[in-house]
Design a protein around this motif. Structure first.
Motif, PDB file in Angstrom:
ATOM      1  N   PHE A   7       0.835  -1.212   0.000  1.00 35.64           N
ATOM      2  CA  PHE A   7       0.000   0.000   0.000  1.00 35.64           C
ATOM      3  C   PHE A   7       0.869   1.262   0.000  1.00 35.64           C
ATOM      4  CE2 PHE A   7      -3.984  -2.247   1.916  1.00 35.64           C
ATOM      5  CZ  PHE A   7      -4.141  -2.935   0.720  1.00 35.64           C
ATOM      6  N   ILE A  10       1.639   1.783  -3.559  1.00 41.23           N
ATOM      7  CA  ILE A  10       0.507   2.397  -4.279  1.00 41.23           C
ATOM      8  C   ILE A  10       0.475   3.896  -3.997  1.00 41.23           C
ATOM      9  CG2 ILE A  10      -2.027   2.554  -4.306  1.00 41.23           C
ATOM     10  CD1 ILE A  10      -2.093  -0.511  -4.080  1.00 41.23           C
ATOM     11  N   ILE A  15       3.335   1.303  -7.847  1.00 38.91           N
ATOM     12  CA  ILE A  15       2.522   0.277  -8.513  1.00 38.91           C
ATOM     13  C   ILE A  15       1.131   0.882  -8.726  1.00 38.91           C
ATOM     14  CG2 ILE A  15       3.811  -1.697  -7.603  1.00 38.91           C
ATOM     15  CD1 ILE A  15       1.496  -2.273  -5.789  1.00 38.91           C
ATOM     16  N   LEU A  30      -9.720   1.037  -5.463  1.00 43.94           N
ATOM     17  CA  LEU A  30     -10.496  -0.200  -5.542  1.00 43.94           C
ATOM     18  C   LEU A  30      -9.653  -1.395  -5.115  1.00 43.94           C
ATOM     19  CD1 LEU A  30     -12.450   0.191  -8.928  1.00 43.94           C
ATOM     20  CD2 LEU A  30     -13.190   0.766  -6.590  1.00 43.94           C
ATOM     21  N   VAL A  32      -8.175  -4.901  -5.426  1.00 43.63           N
ATOM     22  CA  VAL A  32      -7.809  -5.626  -6.641  1.00 43.63           C
ATOM     23  C   VAL A  32      -8.508  -6.989  -6.718  1.00 43.63           C
ATOM     24  CG1 VAL A  32      -5.767  -6.876  -5.801  1.00 43.63           C
ATOM     25  CG2 VAL A  32      -5.782  -5.967  -8.125  1.00 43.63           C
ATOM     26  N   ASN A  33      -8.983  -7.470  -5.587  1.00 38.51           N
ATOM     27  CA  ASN A  33      -9.650  -8.775  -5.548  1.00 38.51           C
ATOM     28  C   ASN A  33     -10.999  -8.576  -4.841  1.00 38.51           C
ATOM     29  OD1 ASN A  33     -10.065 -11.494  -5.726  1.00 38.51           O
ATOM     30  ND2 ASN A  33      -8.778 -12.019  -3.970  1.00 38.51           N
ATOM     31  N   HIS A  39     -15.927  -2.520  -4.250  1.00 41.60           N
ATOM     32  CA  HIS A  39     -15.148  -2.767  -3.015  1.00 41.60           C
ATOM     33  C   HIS A  39     -13.943  -1.820  -3.012  1.00 41.60           C
ATOM     34  CE1 HIS A  39     -12.975  -6.058  -0.378  1.00 41.60           C
ATOM     35  NE2 HIS A  39     -12.835  -4.844   0.131  1.00 41.60           N
ATOM     36  N   LEU A  41     -10.885   0.417  -0.714  1.00 40.94           N
ATOM     37  CA  LEU A  41     -10.038   0.489   0.484  1.00 40.94           C
ATOM     38  C   LEU A  41      -9.650   1.932   0.734  1.00 40.94           C
ATOM     39  CD1 LEU A  41      -7.616  -2.502  -0.341  1.00 40.94           C
ATOM     40  CD2 LEU A  41      -9.691  -2.561   1.081  1.00 40.94           C
ATOM     41  N   GLY A  93      -7.421 -11.288  10.727  1.00 44.93           N
ATOM     42  CA  GLY A  93      -7.424 -11.505   9.285  1.00 44.93           C
ATOM     43  C   GLY A  93      -6.692 -10.442   8.479  1.00 44.93           C
ATOM     44  N   GLN A  94      -5.970  -9.549   9.165  1.00 43.45           N
ATOM     45  CA  GLN A  94      -5.241  -8.508   8.414  1.00 43.45           C
ATOM     46  C   GLN A  94      -4.061  -9.130   7.677  1.00 43.45           C
ATOM     47  OE1 GLN A  94      -3.718  -5.249  10.794  1.00 43.45           O
ATOM     48  NE2 GLN A  94      -3.096  -4.070   9.008  1.00 43.45           N
ATOM     49  N   GLU A  95      -4.076  -8.990   6.363  1.00 38.89           N
ATOM     50  CA  GLU A  95      -2.992  -9.564   5.558  1.00 38.89           C
ATOM     51  C   GLU A  95      -2.001  -8.502   5.110  1.00 38.89           C
ATOM     52  OE1 GLU A  95      -4.749 -11.972   2.493  1.00 38.89           O
ATOM     53  OE2 GLU A  95      -5.336 -13.514   3.945  1.00 38.89           O
ATOM     54  N   VAL A  96      -2.490  -7.306   4.837  1.00 41.70           N
ATOM     55  CA  VAL A  96      -1.579  -6.210   4.467  1.00 41.70           C
ATOM     56  C   VAL A  96      -1.374  -5.344   5.712  1.00 41.70           C
ATOM     57  CG1 VAL A  96      -1.236  -4.197   2.992  1.00 41.70           C
ATOM     58  CG2 VAL A  96      -2.405  -6.223   2.083  1.00 41.70           C
ATOM     59  N   HIS A 100      -6.131  -0.248   6.693  1.00 40.70           N
ATOM     60  CA  HIS A 100      -7.053   0.008   5.574  1.00 40.70           C
ATOM     61  C   HIS A 100      -8.466  -0.328   6.011  1.00 40.70           C
ATOM     62  CE1 HIS A 100      -5.362  -4.040   5.263  1.00 40.70           C
ATOM     63  NE2 HIS A 100      -6.527  -4.440   4.782  1.00 40.70           N
ATOM     64  N   HIS A 102     -12.133  -1.349   4.769  1.00 41.80           N
ATOM     65  CA  HIS A 102     -12.839  -1.926   3.618  1.00 41.80           C
ATOM     66  C   HIS A 102     -14.237  -1.314   3.526  1.00 41.80           C
ATOM     67  CE1 HIS A 102     -10.295  -5.635   2.890  1.00 41.80           C
ATOM     68  NE2 HIS A 102      -9.953  -5.415   4.158  1.00 41.80           N
TER      69      HIS A 102
HETATM   70  P1  AMP Z   1      -6.844  -7.496   4.675  1.00 41.30           P
HETATM   71  O1  AMP Z   1      -7.067  -8.977   4.721  1.00 41.30           O
HETATM   72  O2  AMP Z   1      -7.848  -6.724   5.471  1.00 41.30           O
HETATM   73  O3  AMP Z   1      -5.411  -7.138   5.003  1.00 41.30           O
HETATM   74  O4  AMP Z   1      -7.142  -7.075   3.187  1.00 41.30           O
HETATM   75  C1  AMP Z   1      -6.171  -6.792   2.241  1.00 41.30           C
HETATM   76  C2  AMP Z   1      -6.906  -6.424   0.982  1.00 41.30           C
HETATM   77  O5  AMP Z   1      -6.001  -5.795   0.103  1.00 41.30           O
HETATM   78  C3  AMP Z   1      -7.500  -7.634   0.233  1.00 41.30           C
HETATM   79  O6  AMP Z   1      -8.894  -7.442   0.083  1.00 41.30           O
HETATM   80  C4  AMP Z   1      -6.759  -7.612  -1.092  1.00 41.30           C
HETATM   81  O7  AMP Z   1      -7.582  -7.996  -2.171  1.00 41.30           O
HETATM   82  C5  AMP Z   1      -6.327  -6.167  -1.204  1.00 41.30           C
HETATM   83  N1  AMP Z   1      -5.144  -5.934  -2.013  1.00 41.30           N
HETATM   84  C6  AMP Z   1      -3.953  -6.589  -1.938  1.00 41.30           C
HETATM   85  N2  AMP Z   1      -3.092  -6.073  -2.839  1.00 41.30           N
HETATM   86  C7  AMP Z   1      -3.742  -5.066  -3.472  1.00 41.30           C
HETATM   87  C8  AMP Z   1      -3.387  -4.149  -4.517  1.00 41.30           C
HETATM   88  N3  AMP Z   1      -2.167  -4.184  -5.093  1.00 41.30           N
HETATM   89  N4  AMP Z   1      -4.307  -3.262  -4.934  1.00 41.30           N
HETATM   90  C9  AMP Z   1      -5.531  -3.233  -4.367  1.00 41.30           C
HETATM   91  N5  AMP Z   1      -5.930  -4.058  -3.378  1.00 41.30           N
HETATM   92  C10 AMP Z   1      -5.050  -4.970  -2.951  1.00 41.30           C
END
Ligand code: AMP
Ligand code: ZN
Length: 143
Positions: A7, A10, A15, A30, A32-33, A39, A41, A93-96, A100, A102
């Protein structure tokens, strides 16, 4: 900026993303998935991992952007409702690891659930437990 944060990349323009709004301290783009069309962020431009890491003015601006965007996104994708959520921490469940929010447009009969569906087994707490917890939280200061 954190070097290996997607992020932050971005925000820096390194990117691409489908940006929908930008303020001094925030960027909205938006997902990406997407879980639904529209949807979106909302992120602080500076790198903070957890909600509580943000300074108060940045947190305010992030939520203000959520407030600005929900009706706009709903109207563009003709949604019936919106779920707003933050996965704050890995166990949630935070992956990034860059804060952010949602914004997930919702539609009648879309098969999704309410925010209540995200937790596992419910705890068995008495009225006294709730009273004690409320008092403890009320008396606690942020670290
Ligand atoms: P979270 O699980 O709350 O950390 O959600 C991370 C979100 O970031 C997921 O919904 C991904 O689809 C989204 N995401 C990851 N990489 C990107 C990207 N390059 N551009 C936009 N969204 C992204
Ligand atoms: Zn970052």
């Amino acid at each position: 900026m954190s070097d290996d944060c997607i992020f932050c990349k971005i925000v820096a323009g390194d990117i691409p993303a489908n940006v929908v709004r930008e303020t001094d301290a925030t960027l909205a783009f938006l997902d990406v998935n997407p879980l639904a069309p529209g949807h979106t962020l909302v992120v602080p431009k500076d790198h903070y991992e957890r909600l509580g890491d943000m300074p108060s003015d940045v947190a305010t601006e992030v939520f203000h952007e959520v407030y600005e965007l929900v009706p706009r996104v709903e109207s563009v994708v003709d949604a019936d409702a919106t779920t707003v959520g933050i996965n704050d921490g890995e166990a949630a469940g935070q992956e990034v690891p860059h804060v952010h929010a949602h914004i997930v447009p919702r539609f009648e009969g879309d098969g999704g659930g309410p925010i209540h569906a995200v937790a596992g087994e419910r705890p068995d707490l008495s009225d006294d437990d709730l009273t004690d917890l409320a008092a403890e939280i009320s008396a606690t200061h942020r670290e």
